[in-house]
Each structure stands twice: as C-alpha cells, then as structure tokens.
Design a protein around this motif. Structure first.
Motif, PDB file in Angstrom:
ATOM      1  N   MET A   1       0.828  -1.170   0.000  1.00  0.00           N
ATOM      2  CA  MET A   1       0.000   0.000   0.000  1.00  0.00           C
ATOM      3  C   MET A   1       0.879   1.243   0.000  1.00  0.00           C
ATOM      4  N   THR A   2       0.555   2.152  -0.888  1.00  0.00           N
ATOM      5  CA  THR A   2       1.237   3.442  -0.927  1.00  0.00           C
ATOM      6  C   THR A   2       0.228   4.524  -0.555  1.00  0.00           C
ATOM      7  N   LEU A   3       0.707   5.737  -0.462  1.00  0.00           N
ATOM      8  CA  LEU A   3      -0.160   6.865  -0.110  1.00  0.00           C
ATOM      9  C   LEU A   3      -0.042   7.957  -1.150  1.00  0.00           C
ATOM     10  N   ARG A   4      -1.022   8.825  -1.132  1.00  0.00           N
ATOM     11  CA  ARG A   4      -0.919  10.106  -1.837  1.00  0.00           C
ATOM     12  C   ARG A   4      -1.489  11.144  -0.885  1.00  0.00           C
ATOM     13  N   LEU A   5      -0.991  12.351  -0.986  1.00  0.00           N
ATOM     14  CA  LEU A   5      -1.559  13.423  -0.180  1.00  0.00           C
ATOM     15  C   LEU A   5      -2.959  13.728  -0.679  1.00  0.00           C
ATOM     16  N   ALA A   6      -3.841  14.079   0.215  1.00  0.00           N
ATOM     17  CA  ALA A   6      -5.175  14.521  -0.176  1.00  0.00           C
ATOM     18  C   ALA A   6      -5.021  15.775  -1.027  1.00  0.00           C
ATOM     19  N   GLU A   7      -5.975  16.020  -1.907  1.00  0.00           N
ATOM     20  CA  GLU A   7      -5.879  17.144  -2.841  1.00  0.00           C
ATOM     21  C   GLU A   7      -5.784  18.489  -2.145  1.00  0.00           C
ATOM     22  N   HIS A   8      -6.293  18.601  -0.953  1.00  0.00           N
ATOM     23  CA  HIS A   8      -6.302  19.874  -0.225  1.00  0.00           C
ATOM     24  C   HIS A   8      -5.105  20.027   0.719  1.00  0.00           C
ATOM     25  N   VAL A   9      -4.104  19.160   0.562  1.00  0.00           N
ATOM     26  CA  VAL A   9      -2.939  19.174   1.457  1.00  0.00           C
ATOM     27  C   VAL A   9      -1.684  19.483   0.653  1.00  0.00           C
ATOM     28  N   SER A  10      -0.876  20.392   1.180  1.00  0.00           N
ATOM     29  CA  SER A  10       0.430  20.664   0.586  1.00  0.00           C
ATOM     30  C   SER A  10       1.507  20.350   1.614  1.00  0.00           C
ATOM     31  N   MET A  11       2.694  20.025   1.113  1.00  0.00           N
ATOM     32  CA  MET A  11       3.784  19.608   1.982  1.00  0.00           C
ATOM     33  C   MET A  11       5.040  20.407   1.682  1.00  0.00           C
ATOM     34  N   THR A  12       5.742  20.766   2.745  1.00  0.00           N
ATOM     35  CA  THR A  12       7.047  21.402   2.638  1.00  0.00           C
ATOM     36  C   THR A  12       8.017  20.605   3.498  1.00  0.00           C
ATOM     37  N   THR A  13       9.137  20.227   2.903  1.00  0.00           N
ATOM     38  CA  THR A  13      10.171  19.523   3.649  1.00  0.00           C
ATOM     39  C   THR A  13      10.983  20.541   4.435  1.00  0.00           C
ATOM     40  N   THR A  14      11.306  20.204   5.681  1.00  0.00           N
ATOM     41  CA  THR A  14      12.090  21.083   6.546  1.00  0.00           C
ATOM     42  C   THR A  14      13.374  20.367   6.951  1.00  0.00           C
ATOM     43  N   ASP A  16      14.207  19.279   9.804  1.00  0.00           N
ATOM     44  CA  ASP A  16      13.998  18.182  10.753  1.00  0.00           C
ATOM     45  C   ASP A  16      12.723  17.397  10.501  1.00  0.00           C
ATOM     46  N   GLY A  17      12.211  17.414   9.264  1.00  0.00           N
ATOM     47  CA  GLY A  17      11.029  16.635   8.944  1.00  0.00           C
ATOM     48  C   GLY A  17      10.240  17.248   7.810  1.00  0.00           C
ATOM     49  N   ALA A  18       8.965  17.514   8.057  1.00  0.00           N
ATOM     50  CA  ALA A  18       8.093  18.103   7.038  1.00  0.00           C
ATOM     51  C   ALA A  18       6.928  18.809   7.720  1.00  0.00           C
ATOM     52  N   VAL A  19       6.322  19.721   6.993  1.00  0.00           N
ATOM     53  CA  VAL A  19       5.126  20.405   7.465  1.00  0.00           C
ATOM     54  C   VAL A  19       4.047  20.191   6.412  1.00  0.00           C
ATOM     55  N   LEU A  20       2.873  19.790   6.870  1.00  0.00           N
ATOM     56  CA  LEU A  20       1.724  19.614   6.001  1.00  0.00           C
ATOM     57  C   LEU A  20       0.717  20.719   6.306  1.00  0.00           C
ATOM     58  N   TYR A  28      -1.898  23.442  10.289  1.00  0.00           N
ATOM     59  CA  TYR A  28      -0.585  22.889   9.964  1.00  0.00           C
ATOM     60  C   TYR A  28      -0.320  21.650  10.802  1.00  0.00           C
ATOM     61  N   TRP A  29       0.381  20.701  10.202  1.00  0.00           N
ATOM     62  CA  TRP A  29       0.792  19.484  10.902  1.00  0.00           C
ATOM     63  C   TRP A  29       2.293  19.342  10.703  1.00  0.00           C
ATOM     64  N   GLN A  30       3.016  19.130  11.783  1.00  0.00           N
ATOM     65  CA  GLN A  30       4.457  18.978  11.688  1.00  0.00           C
ATOM     66  C   GLN A  30       4.828  17.520  11.872  1.00  0.00           C
ATOM     67  N   GLY A  81      -7.358  12.785   7.324  1.00  0.00           N
ATOM     68  CA  GLY A  81      -7.685  13.253   5.990  1.00  0.00           C
ATOM     69  C   GLY A  81      -6.528  13.904   5.267  1.00  0.00           C
ATOM     70  N   LEU A  82      -5.320  13.771   5.810  1.00  0.00           N
ATOM     71  CA  LEU A  82      -4.153  14.364   5.149  1.00  0.00           C
ATOM     72  C   LEU A  82      -3.650  13.520   3.989  1.00  0.00           C
ATOM     73  N   ALA A  83      -3.833  12.219   4.091  1.00  0.00           N
ATOM     74  CA  ALA A  83      -3.362  11.297   3.067  1.00  0.00           C
ATOM     75  C   ALA A  83      -4.452  10.284   2.759  1.00  0.00           C
TER      76      ALA A  83
END
Length: 86
Positions: A1-14, A16-20, A28-30, A81-83
C-alpha cells in the motif's frame, strides 16, 4: 500500500522533517524526521515494509516496534484526511 496526499494538502520539507498544510482548515501538521521518512517513502511508491527497513538502517530498534510506529503514522495521516491510501 502506498499513499498520496489529499488534494487539499500541501507539503514542505524542513530540516527536521516536514510540514503539512490542510488548505481547507488552515491547520498545519508537523512531522518529525521519522514521520517524514515514512510519508516520503509511501508517496514515492514504497510500502510500509520499505519504510521500516529505511528506519531500521539508522536506528537501534527492533523491527516489530518500528513496524507498529510506521503503521501508526500511516493511520494518523489517513484518519485526519491528510493522506489517502492507494
């Protein structure tokens, strides 16, 4: 099983991780480095076992514990609902 981000979610890599960003709510989700590895692995077509292998390569942990942690990250991303599972 793989994932995709929900259409209303954007991601930025930081550093020490990522922010959604949930663009519907403005919330925001860290993700820490571990969560980011899990998400990136699944977004790039890998499965949960691939994420476990990557995490075990740099950690002093057992595969059962890491497997549970990976499953929890996936469940949280999907239940909020993020992915979406593919």
């Amino acid at each position: 099983m793989t994932l995709r981000l929900a259409e209303h979610v954007s991601m930025t890599t930081t550093e020490d991780g990522a922010v959604l960003l949930d663009e519907r709510t403005g919330r925001y989700w860290q993700l820490n480095a571990t969560g980011s590895v899990v998400l990136h692995t699944l977004l790039e077509g890998g499965d949960q076992e691939a994420a476990v292998r990557l995490l075990l390569a740099g950690a002093d942990a057992d595969s059962a514990t890491v497997g549970v942690d990976v499953a929890e990250v996936v469940e949280h991303l999907c239940s909020t609902g993020l992915a979406v599972r593919r």
